[in-house]
Design a protein around this motif. Structure first.
Motif, PDB file in Angstrom:
ATOM      1  N   PHE A 191      40.434   8.770  27.432  1.00 24.48           N
ATOM      2  CA  PHE A 191      40.589  10.225  27.389  1.00 24.48           C
ATOM      3  C   PHE A 191      41.103  10.825  28.697  1.00 24.48           C
ATOM      4  O   PHE A 191      41.609  11.944  28.713  1.00 24.48           O
ATOM      5  N   ALA A 192      40.969  10.099  29.805  1.00 22.46           N
ATOM      6  CA  ALA A 192      41.514  10.618  31.068  1.00 22.46           C
ATOM      7  C   ALA A 192      43.019  10.835  30.976  1.00 22.46           C
ATOM      8  O   ALA A 192      43.576  11.648  31.719  1.00 22.46           O
ATOM      9  N   LYS A 193      43.686  10.161  30.039  1.00 25.11           N
ATOM     10  CA  LYS A 193      45.132  10.348  29.890  1.00 25.11           C
ATOM     11  C   LYS A 193      45.485  11.769  29.474  1.00 25.11           C
ATOM     12  O   LYS A 193      46.603  12.230  29.736  1.00 25.11           O
ATOM     13  N   ILE A 194      44.558  12.462  28.833  1.00 26.34           N
ATOM     14  CA  ILE A 194      44.801  13.852  28.439  1.00 26.34           C
ATOM     15  C   ILE A 194      43.811  14.797  29.120  1.00 26.34           C
ATOM     16  O   ILE A 194      43.553  15.893  28.637  1.00 26.34           O
ATOM     17  N   GLY A 195      43.252  14.356  30.239  1.00 27.15           N
ATOM     18  CA  GLY A 195      42.426  15.234  31.046  1.00 27.15           C
ATOM     19  C   GLY A 195      41.070  15.562  30.480  1.00 27.15           C
ATOM     20  O   GLY A 195      40.501  16.614  30.777  1.00 27.15           O
ATOM     21  N   LEU A 196      40.510  14.665  29.664  1.00 23.61           N
ATOM     22  CA  LEU A 196      39.183  14.866  29.086  1.00 23.61           C
ATOM     23  C   LEU A 196      38.242  13.768  29.552  1.00 23.61           C
ATOM     24  O   LEU A 196      38.677  12.642  29.839  1.00 23.61           O
ATOM     25  N   PRO A 197      36.942  14.052  29.611  1.00 23.50           N
ATOM     26  CA  PRO A 197      35.989  12.999  29.974  1.00 23.50           C
ATOM     27  C   PRO A 197      35.798  12.032  28.820  1.00 23.50           C
ATOM     28  O   PRO A 197      35.941  12.396  27.642  1.00 23.50           O
ATOM     29  N   ASP A 198      35.459  10.811  29.137  1.00 23.49           N
ATOM     30  CA  ASP A 198      35.120   9.859  28.089  1.00 23.49           C
ATOM     31  C   ASP A 198      33.729  10.162  27.542  1.00 23.49           C
ATOM     32  O   ASP A 198      32.987  10.996  28.081  1.00 23.49           O
ATOM     33  N   LEU A 199      33.384   9.486  26.449  1.00 20.25           N
ATOM     34  CA  LEU A 199      32.129   9.711  25.743  1.00 20.25           C
ATOM     35  C   LEU A 199      31.255   8.474  25.838  1.00 20.25           C
ATOM     36  O   LEU A 199      31.755   7.352  25.943  1.00 20.25           O
ATOM     37  N   ILE A 200      29.952   8.684  25.764  1.00 20.07           N
ATOM     38  CA  ILE A 200      29.008   7.564  25.744  1.00 20.07           C
ATOM     39  C   ILE A 200      27.843   7.931  24.841  1.00 20.07           C
ATOM     40  O   ILE A 200      27.364   9.073  24.855  1.00 20.07           O
ATOM     41  N   THR A 201      27.411   6.983  24.002  1.00 17.77           N
ATOM     42  CA  THR A 201      26.280   7.228  23.099  1.00 17.77           C
ATOM     43  C   THR A 201      24.994   6.708  23.738  1.00 17.77           C
ATOM     44  O   THR A 201      25.022   5.842  24.616  1.00 17.77           O
ATOM     45  N   PRO A 202      23.848   7.202  23.284  1.00 13.74           N
ATOM     46  CA  PRO A 202      22.577   6.644  23.768  1.00 13.74           C
ATOM     47  C   PRO A 202      22.423   5.192  23.318  1.00 13.74           C
ATOM     48  O   PRO A 202      23.082   4.729  22.386  1.00 13.74           O
ATOM     49  N   GLU A 203      21.536   4.480  23.969  1.00  8.25           N
ATOM     50  CA  GLU A 203      21.237   3.109  23.562  1.00  8.25           C
ATOM     51  C   GLU A 203      20.626   3.110  22.170  1.00  8.25           C
ATOM     52  O   GLU A 203      19.782   3.947  21.839  1.00  8.25           O
ATOM     53  N   SER A 204      21.074   2.174  21.329  1.00  7.36           N
ATOM     54  CA  SER A 204      20.602   2.077  19.950  1.00  7.36           C
ATOM     55  C   SER A 204      20.361   0.619  19.596  1.00  7.36           C
ATOM     56  O   SER A 204      20.869  -0.284  20.268  1.00  7.36           O
ATOM     57  N   PRO A 205      19.606   0.346  18.514  1.00  4.92           N
ATOM     58  CA  PRO A 205      19.358  -1.041  18.100  1.00  4.92           C
ATOM     59  C   PRO A 205      20.642  -1.758  17.694  1.00  4.92           C
ATOM     60  O   PRO A 205      21.619  -1.135  17.282  1.00  4.92           O
ATOM     61  N   HIS A 206      20.613  -3.081  17.786  1.00  2.55           N
ATOM     62  CA  HIS A 206      21.786  -3.892  17.465  1.00  2.55           C
ATOM     63  C   HIS A 206      22.314  -3.614  16.057  1.00  2.55           C
ATOM     64  O   HIS A 206      23.527  -3.594  15.824  1.00  2.55           O
ATOM     65  N   GLU A 207      21.405  -3.401  15.090  1.00  2.00           N
ATOM     66  CA  GLU A 207      21.843  -3.252  13.700  1.00  2.00           C
ATOM     67  C   GLU A 207      22.619  -1.956  13.457  1.00  2.00           C
ATOM     68  O   GLU A 207      23.238  -1.803  12.404  1.00  2.00           O
ATOM     69  N   GLU A 208      22.599  -1.041  14.409  1.00  2.00           N
ATOM     70  CA  GLU A 208      23.354   0.200  14.243  1.00  2.00           C
ATOM     71  C   GLU A 208      24.733   0.139  14.894  1.00  2.00           C
ATOM     72  O   GLU A 208      25.479   1.114  14.855  1.00  2.00           O
ATOM     73  N   ARG A 209      25.053  -1.015  15.440  1.00  2.00           N
ATOM     74  CA  ARG A 209      26.305  -1.133  16.194  1.00  2.00           C
ATOM     75  C   ARG A 209      27.528  -0.766  15.361  1.00  2.00           C
ATOM     76  O   ARG A 209      28.377   0.010  15.800  1.00  2.00           O
ATOM     77  N   THR A 210      27.645  -1.326  14.161  1.00  3.22           N
ATOM     78  CA  THR A 210      28.857  -1.128  13.362  1.00  3.22           C
ATOM     79  C   THR A 210      29.098   0.342  13.063  1.00  3.22           C
ATOM     80  O   THR A 210      30.220   0.845  13.217  1.00  3.22           O
ATOM     81  N   VAL A 211      28.058   1.053  12.658  1.00  4.53           N
ATOM     82  CA  VAL A 211      28.216   2.464  12.304  1.00  4.53           C
ATOM     83  C   VAL A 211      28.515   3.308  13.534  1.00  4.53           C
ATOM     84  O   VAL A 211      29.423   4.143  13.530  1.00  4.53           O
ATOM     85  N   ILE A 212      27.757   3.094  14.609  1.00  2.00           N
ATOM     86  CA  ILE A 212      27.966   3.900  15.809  1.00  2.00           C
ATOM     87  C   ILE A 212      29.359   3.690  16.373  1.00  2.00           C
ATOM     88  O   ILE A 212      30.068   4.649  16.710  1.00  2.00           O
ATOM     89  N   HIS A 213      29.777   2.444  16.460  1.00  2.00           N
ATOM     90  CA  HIS A 213      31.119   2.145  16.968  1.00  2.00           C
ATOM     91  C   HIS A 213      32.182   2.753  16.058  1.00  2.00           C
ATOM     92  O   HIS A 213      33.161   3.356  16.522  1.00  2.00           O
ATOM     93  N   GLY A 214      32.003   2.630  14.752  1.00  2.00           N
ATOM     94  CA  GLY A 214      32.983   3.158  13.811  1.00  2.00           C
ATOM     95  C   GLY A 214      33.088   4.668  13.847  1.00  2.00           C
ATOM     96  O   GLY A 214      34.187   5.230  13.812  1.00  2.00           O
ATOM     97  N   VAL A 215      31.940   5.349  13.918  1.00  2.00           N
ATOM     98  CA  VAL A 215      31.952   6.812  13.989  1.00  2.00           C
ATOM     99  C   VAL A 215      32.619   7.270  15.284  1.00  2.00           C
ATOM    100  O   VAL A 215      33.400   8.231  15.297  1.00  2.00           O
ATOM    101  N   LEU A 216      32.324   6.584  16.375  1.00  2.00           N
ATOM    102  CA  LEU A 216      32.950   6.972  17.641  1.00  2.00           C
ATOM    103  C   LEU A 216      34.460   6.763  17.584  1.00  2.00           C
ATOM    104  O   LEU A 216      35.226   7.583  18.101  1.00  2.00           O
ATOM    105  N   GLU A 217      34.915   5.701  16.948  1.00  2.00           N
ATOM    106  CA  GLU A 217      36.360   5.484  16.778  1.00  2.00           C
ATOM    107  C   GLU A 217      36.985   6.641  16.003  1.00  2.00           C
ATOM    108  O   GLU A 217      38.065   7.129  16.367  1.00  2.00           O
TER     109      GLU A 217
END
Length: 264
Positions: A191-217
Motif C-alpha cells: 500500500f505504500a505505493k499509493i501512499g497508504l499504510p499497510d494493514l495487520i490483523t490480530p493474532e488468531s488460531p491456525h484454523e482461521e488462517r484461510t478465511v482471514i488471509h482470504g478476506v484480507l486479500e
C-alpha cells in the motif's frame, strides 16, 4: 473468526509514497537514460495499443529527483544476494536461487515522495522500468521491495503483455500470513505505493488462517481500486459476508479487525 465491534471511525494516516524494484542483473552497469526512455516510450514491446499506458507525463519522471536508479555491486553487498537471509514469506523458488547466484549486481529503481501523489504515474512506470533494466542488464529475477515479492523477469514480461497499464492490485499488493506459536496473523504489503499504510490483523488460531488471509486479500483489492481505506469495509468471501474495521495507528500498519456478518 474475530467478532469485535468497533466504535469511532479510525484515523488513517498517510504514508510516504514508495515504489521500488531491485533488478538482479548479470551485467553490472548502469543503463543510459536515453536507452531506457526509448524502450519505455518509443519501442516498448508491451505498450503497443492506443491509447498508450505510458506517455510523456511518465517520461517526465526521469527529471524528477524522487526517481532514482542506483547500481549496487555484489562484491560490496553480498548479503543482498543470499536467499537464506530473506524473510520467510518471500519464498524464493529454485529458479530464483539459481538466478541470484548468477547475478553480479542489483539495479535499484525507486520513487519516494513524502507528499501524497495526485496520480499513479510512478506505480505504472516502475514495472516497465524494471523490465527495461532486466532486458539491458541481462537480469533474470526482480524483487518488488514494497510488496516483498520475487518475480521472474519473464513473468514480469508476461504480466506487462497482458496488462501494459501495470496498475492492478493483484500485481502491486498482497496479503501474507506470519505464523506465531499460538496461531498467526495476516498483513498486507504494497500500500505504500499509493501512499497508504499497510494493514495487520490480530493474532488468531491456525484454523482461521484461510478465511482471514482470504478476506484480507479481498479487502486489499477493494482498497487499491478506491485509493483510500473505507470505514467500515464490507465484502463477501466464499459465500459469507464480512466487515473489516480499522483501529487508528499513529505510525506503522493499521490494525484491521475482521467480523463475520453472516454465514451461508
Amino acid at each position: 473468526m474475530i467478532s469485535r465491534l468497533f466504535g469511532p471511525k479510525a484515523r488513517v494516516p498517510r504514508a510516504d509514497t514508495h515504489v521500488e524494484y531491485w533488478v538482479y542483473v548479470r551485467e553490472p552497469k548502469l543503463i543510459p537514460q536515453e536507452v531506457l526512455l526509448a524502450r519505455l516510450l518509443r519501442s516498448s514491446p508491451f505498450d503497443i495499443q492506443e491509447p498508450r499506458a505510458l506517455g510523456p507525463e511518465h517520461g517526465l519522471l526521469f527529471s524528477d529527483i524522487r526517481l532514482h536508479v542506483a547500481l549496487v555491486l555484489r562484491e560490496k553487498n553480498a548479503h543482498l544476494f543470499r536467499p537464506d537471509l530473506f524473510e520467510t514469506h518471500i519464498e524464493p523458488s529454485p529458479a530464483h536461487i539459481e538466478a541470484l547466484g548468477r547475478a553480479q549486481a542489483v539495479l535499484r529503481a525507486s520513487f519516494r515522495s513524502a507528499q501524497p501523489e495526485p496520480d499513479r504515474r510512478a506505480v505504472r512506470l516502475l514495472p516497465h522500468l524494471a523490465e527495461a533494466l532486466a532486458y539491458y542488464g541481462k537480469g533474470e529475477v526482480v524483487f518488488d521491495f514494497v510488496a516483498e515479492r520475487l518475480i521472474d523477469a519473464e513473468g514480469l514480461r508476461e504480466y506487462l503483455t497482458r496488462s501494459p497499464s501495470a496498475d492492478d492490485a493483484g500485481f502491486h499488493a498482497r496479503a501474507i500470513w506470519q505464523t506465531t506459536p499460538d496461531g498467526g496473523f495476516a498483513s498486507s504489503r504494497g500500500f505504500a505505493k499509493i501512499g497508504l499504510p499497510d494493514l495487520i490483523t490480530p493474532e488468531s488460531p491456525h484454523e482461521e488462517r484461510t478465511v482471514i488471509h482470504g478476506v484480507l486479500e479481498e479487502a486489499i483489492g477493494t482498497i487499491w481500486e478506491a485509493g483510500s481505506i473505507p470505514e467500515p469495509l464490507e465484502l463477501e468471501y466464499v459465500g459469507g459476508r464480512f466487515r473489516v474495521s480499522f483501529e487508528s495507528a499513529r505510525r506503522g500498519p493499521l490494525n484491521a479487525h475482521i467480523h463475520r456478518v453472516n454465514a451461508r
